[in-house]
Design a protein around this motif. Structure first.
Motif, PDB file in Angstrom:
ATOM      1  N   LEU A 131      27.638 -39.875  61.078  1.00  0.00           N
ATOM      2  CA  LEU A 131      27.906 -41.204  61.614  1.00  0.00           C
ATOM      3  C   LEU A 131      27.566 -41.236  63.109  1.00  0.00           C
ATOM      4  O   LEU A 131      28.111 -40.477  63.897  1.00  0.00           O
ATOM      5  CB  LEU A 131      29.372 -41.567  61.398  1.00  0.00           C
ATOM      6  CG  LEU A 131      29.732 -43.053  61.443  1.00  0.00           C
ATOM      7  CD1 LEU A 131      29.072 -43.802  60.299  1.00  0.00           C
ATOM      8  CD2 LEU A 131      31.246 -43.234  61.396  1.00  0.00           C
ATOM      9  N   LYS A 132      26.645 -42.117  63.481  1.00  0.00           N
ATOM     10  CA  LYS A 132      26.169 -42.172  64.866  1.00  0.00           C
ATOM     11  C   LYS A 132      27.077 -43.072  65.708  1.00  0.00           C
ATOM     12  O   LYS A 132      27.970 -43.740  65.194  1.00  0.00           O
ATOM     13  CB  LYS A 132      24.733 -42.712  64.900  1.00  0.00           C
ATOM     14  CG  LYS A 132      23.780 -42.069  63.897  1.00  0.00           C
ATOM     15  CD  LYS A 132      23.654 -40.586  64.074  1.00  0.00           C
ATOM     16  CE  LYS A 132      22.536 -39.989  63.238  1.00  0.00           C
ATOM     17  NZ  LYS A 132      22.699 -40.128  61.780  1.00  0.00           N
ATOM     18  N   TYR A 133      26.821 -43.107  67.002  1.00  0.00           N
ATOM     19  CA  TYR A 133      27.530 -44.041  67.874  1.00  0.00           C
ATOM     20  C   TYR A 133      27.051 -45.461  67.589  1.00  0.00           C
ATOM     21  O   TYR A 133      25.856 -45.713  67.409  1.00  0.00           O
ATOM     22  CB  TYR A 133      27.276 -43.709  69.344  1.00  0.00           C
ATOM     23  CG  TYR A 133      27.952 -42.444  69.813  1.00  0.00           C
ATOM     24  CD1 TYR A 133      29.335 -42.351  69.854  1.00  0.00           C
ATOM     25  CD2 TYR A 133      27.206 -41.351  70.226  1.00  0.00           C
ATOM     26  CE1 TYR A 133      29.963 -41.196  70.290  1.00  0.00           C
ATOM     27  CE2 TYR A 133      27.827 -40.188  70.671  1.00  0.00           C
ATOM     28  CZ  TYR A 133      29.199 -40.111  70.690  1.00  0.00           C
ATOM     29  OH  TYR A 133      29.819 -38.967  71.119  1.00  0.00           O
ATOM     30  N   GLY A 134      27.977 -46.419  67.570  1.00  0.00           N
ATOM     31  CA  GLY A 134      27.615 -47.808  67.340  1.00  0.00           C
ATOM     32  C   GLY A 134      28.763 -48.593  66.749  1.00  0.00           C
ATOM     33  O   GLY A 134      29.862 -48.061  66.520  1.00  0.00           O
ATOM     34  N   VAL A 146      31.816 -46.694  55.248  1.00  0.00           N
ATOM     35  CA  VAL A 146      31.518 -47.183  56.585  1.00  0.00           C
ATOM     36  C   VAL A 146      30.115 -46.748  57.009  1.00  0.00           C
ATOM     37  O   VAL A 146      29.674 -45.632  56.728  1.00  0.00           O
ATOM     38  CB  VAL A 146      32.579 -46.680  57.600  1.00  0.00           C
ATOM     39  CG1 VAL A 146      32.501 -45.171  57.784  1.00  0.00           C
ATOM     40  CG2 VAL A 146      32.472 -47.395  58.916  1.00  0.00           C
ATOM     41  N   SER A 147      29.393 -47.661  57.666  1.00  0.00           N
ATOM     42  CA  SER A 147      28.090 -47.370  58.254  1.00  0.00           C
ATOM     43  C   SER A 147      28.064 -47.934  59.667  1.00  0.00           C
ATOM     44  O   SER A 147      29.044 -48.527  60.130  1.00  0.00           O
ATOM     45  CB  SER A 147      26.962 -47.963  57.403  1.00  0.00           C
ATOM     46  OG  SER A 147      27.057 -49.368  57.352  1.00  0.00           O
ATOM     47  N   VAL A 148      26.939 -47.761  60.364  1.00  0.00           N
ATOM     48  CA  VAL A 148      26.919 -48.085  61.787  1.00  0.00           C
ATOM     49  C   VAL A 148      25.622 -48.785  62.176  1.00  0.00           C
ATOM     50  O   VAL A 148      24.558 -48.518  61.617  1.00  0.00           O
ATOM     51  CB  VAL A 148      27.097 -46.791  62.625  1.00  0.00           C
ATOM     52  CG1 VAL A 148      25.901 -45.872  62.475  1.00  0.00           C
ATOM     53  CG2 VAL A 148      27.353 -47.104  64.086  1.00  0.00           C
ATOM     54  N   THR A 149      25.725 -49.729  63.113  1.00  0.00           N
ATOM     55  CA  THR A 149      24.571 -50.276  63.827  1.00  0.00           C
ATOM     56  C   THR A 149      24.519 -49.550  65.155  1.00  0.00           C
ATOM     57  O   THR A 149      25.394 -49.724  66.004  1.00  0.00           O
ATOM     58  CB  THR A 149      24.712 -51.791  64.049  1.00  0.00           C
ATOM     59  OG1 THR A 149      24.818 -52.449  62.782  1.00  0.00           O
ATOM     60  CG2 THR A 149      23.499 -52.343  64.792  1.00  0.00           C
ATOM     61  N   GLU A 150      23.509 -48.729  65.360  1.00  0.00           N
ATOM     62  CA  GLU A 150      23.505 -47.777  66.464  1.00  0.00           C
ATOM     63  C   GLU A 150      23.434 -48.432  67.843  1.00  0.00           C
ATOM     64  O   GLU A 150      22.865 -49.508  68.012  1.00  0.00           O
ATOM     65  CB  GLU A 150      22.332 -46.809  66.317  1.00  0.00           C
ATOM     66  CG  GLU A 150      22.533 -45.777  65.222  1.00  0.00           C
ATOM     67  CD  GLU A 150      21.581 -44.612  65.371  1.00  0.00           C
ATOM     68  OE1 GLU A 150      21.648 -43.921  66.404  1.00  0.00           O
ATOM     69  OE2 GLU A 150      20.764 -44.398  64.465  1.00  0.00           O
ATOM     70  N   SER A 151      23.990 -47.685  68.821  1.00  0.00           N
ATOM     71  CA  SER A 151      23.945 -48.138  70.217  1.00  0.00           C
ATOM     72  C   SER A 151      23.290 -47.120  71.140  1.00  0.00           C
ATOM     73  O   SER A 151      22.968 -47.448  72.283  1.00  0.00           O
ATOM     74  CB  SER A 151      25.367 -48.412  70.715  1.00  0.00           C
ATOM     75  OG  SER A 151      26.138 -47.213  70.699  1.00  0.00           O
ATOM     76  N   ASN A 254      31.934 -55.418  69.081  1.00  0.00           N
ATOM     77  CA  ASN A 254      32.137 -54.477  70.186  1.00  0.00           C
ATOM     78  C   ASN A 254      33.015 -53.327  69.707  1.00  0.00           C
ATOM     79  O   ASN A 254      33.902 -53.518  68.866  1.00  0.00           O
ATOM     80  CB  ASN A 254      32.798 -55.173  71.374  1.00  0.00           C
ATOM     81  CG  ASN A 254      31.969 -56.317  71.920  1.00  0.00           C
ATOM     82  OD1 ASN A 254      31.011 -56.110  72.659  1.00  0.00           O
ATOM     83  ND2 ASN A 254      32.320 -57.549  71.541  1.00  0.00           N
ATOM     84  N   ALA A 255      32.753 -52.146  70.259  1.00  0.00           N
ATOM     85  CA  ALA A 255      33.502 -50.975  69.805  1.00  0.00           C
ATOM     86  C   ALA A 255      33.833 -50.054  70.971  1.00  0.00           C
ATOM     87  O   ALA A 255      33.012 -49.845  71.873  1.00  0.00           O
ATOM     88  CB  ALA A 255      32.705 -50.205  68.753  1.00  0.00           C
ATOM     89  N   GLY A 256      35.031 -49.494  70.930  1.00  0.00           N
ATOM     90  CA  GLY A 256      35.417 -48.404  71.823  1.00  0.00           C
ATOM     91  C   GLY A 256      35.367 -47.106  71.034  1.00  0.00           C
ATOM     92  O   GLY A 256      35.826 -47.046  69.883  1.00  0.00           O
TER      93      GLY A 256
END
Length: 369
Positions: A131-134, A146-151, A254-256
């Motif tokens: 799981l990448k940052y995003g 869960v999946s991610v839209t990368e940042s 938005n994510a912390g």
């Protein structure tokens, strides 16, 4: 058939180049994974019996060559569903790079990330370790749902080019690219598809970076991360991820984020945490992993990850809790040669509908030189 031949020819050409180079510096990587069985604990049904080749989408073979000022990489994704006419092979990543002093140029298809993802103990398990940052989204087929839209990836497309310039402790990167569908990469507005990053490292204090990607008209992906370097044995990365849709703010999120690892001799504990907030949507993800290296061959581990989906704009079928408990073991034949096996329990407790517990056994065989 022709596409398959081209892929194989490219791989052989790269191998030949390395064999006859005066001072070859190359890596080989083969990864084969499977899910040996799946058992529905709730209903008492064995949905998949003992077998291999159930997760072919993650089987890869890769080769790379690097010299002082240039290099190349090729990764092929291989299907293990092989019939009498053979299997299917497609290109995963490919790129070449060159250096001119402090300037590095790269072109092809690859992921250009910077921030440490704190995955020292991931071995080759994949899944939530990947799981990448995003910002997070719900994905029914992913581990933990869960999946991610990368940042932190400034090349999120399929055909890309990037330049990185290093000046002392400062690194500045620029990129552009597009997808291959409908030949979009041949004619597009660069102002709508580009990436930029600035990273600065203070030795033994912090390694920080800020990334920005314009991924379509008025669609932005933003990341800012700091890796604290002041405590021996501790890796600590904190940051912000954002996806901003200026045309439709309902899609913005938005994510912390906080990731940490602390090692004491053979024992290591890692935690990954993400809180993603959208328009009346909330996803809270927390993972903790323990690993203990008994010797050079055997490393047992335990991962526990929980994802909670809530909010009025979260689909009713998605709201609730998903818990993954995964005791595992890594067997190491030598450096780069591992077998990872785990007994995974996925416990789903939705707000509406019935709870379920699924047990399965993912196994990953990897050789990397």
């Amino acid at each position: 058939m022709m596409k398959r031949i081209v892929h194989v020819s490219a791989l052989l050409l790269l191998v030949g180049t390395m064999v006859f180079a005066a001072d070859p510096k190359f890596n080989l990587n083969a990864r084969v994974s499977s899910n040996l069985f799946t058992y529905d604990v709730t209903n008492g049904n064995m949905t998949k019996k003992l077998g291999i080749g159930d997760v072919s989408s993650t089987d890869t073979v890769a080769i790379s060559y690097s010299d002082k000022n240039a290099g190349a990489y090729l990764s092929l994704k291989v299907s293990d569903l092989i019939g009498s006419s053979g299997g299917t092979t497609v290109t995963d990543d490919y790129y070449g790079w060159m250096k001119f002093g402090d300037l590095k140029l790269t072109a092809g298809e690859w992921d250009h990330r910077y921030a440490s993802r704190v995955t020292t103990d991931a071995s080759s398990f994949g899944g939530l370790w990947d799981l990448k940052y995003g910002v997070l989204t719900y994905s029914a087929s992913a581990e933990g749902r869960v999946s991610v839209t990368e940042s932190d990836n400034i090349t999120p497309w399929e055909i890309e080019a990037a330049a990185d310039y290093v000046f002392q402790d400062l690194t500045v990167s620029l990129s552009t690219g597009n997808v291959s569908a409908s030949n979009a990469y041949k004619d597009y507005n660069v102002a709508e598809f580009f990436g930029a990053r600035a990273a600065y490292k203070v030795k033994d204090v912090v390694d920080a970076n800020v990334s920005f990607v314009m991924n379509g008209k008025n669609k932005m992906q933003i990341g800012a991360f700091g890796n604290l370097l002041m405590v021996k044995g501790l890796t600590l990365v904190a940051g912000y991820s954002g996806y901003q849709d200026l045309d439709n703010s309902v899609n913005s999120r938005n994510a912390g984020e906080l990731r940490a690892r602390y090692a004491i001799d053979a024992l290591a504990i890692t935690t990954h945490n993400n809180v993603t907030v959208g328009d009346k949507r909330l996803i809270i993800y927390d993972m903790v992993s323990l690993s203990y290296k008994i010797n050079d061959v055997i490393t047992p581990s335990l991962m526990v990850a929980n994802t909670n989906f809530s909010g009025d704009n979260t689909a009713a079928a998605q709201r609730g809790n998903v818990l993954v408990v995964k005791p595992g073991i890594t067997l190491t034949a030598q450096k780069g040669a591992t077998i990872d096996a785990a007994l995974r329990f996925t416990i789903t407790n939705p707000e509406t509908g019935s709870s379920s517990t699924i047990m399965d056994m993912p196994v990953v065989f990897r050789v990397k030189f």
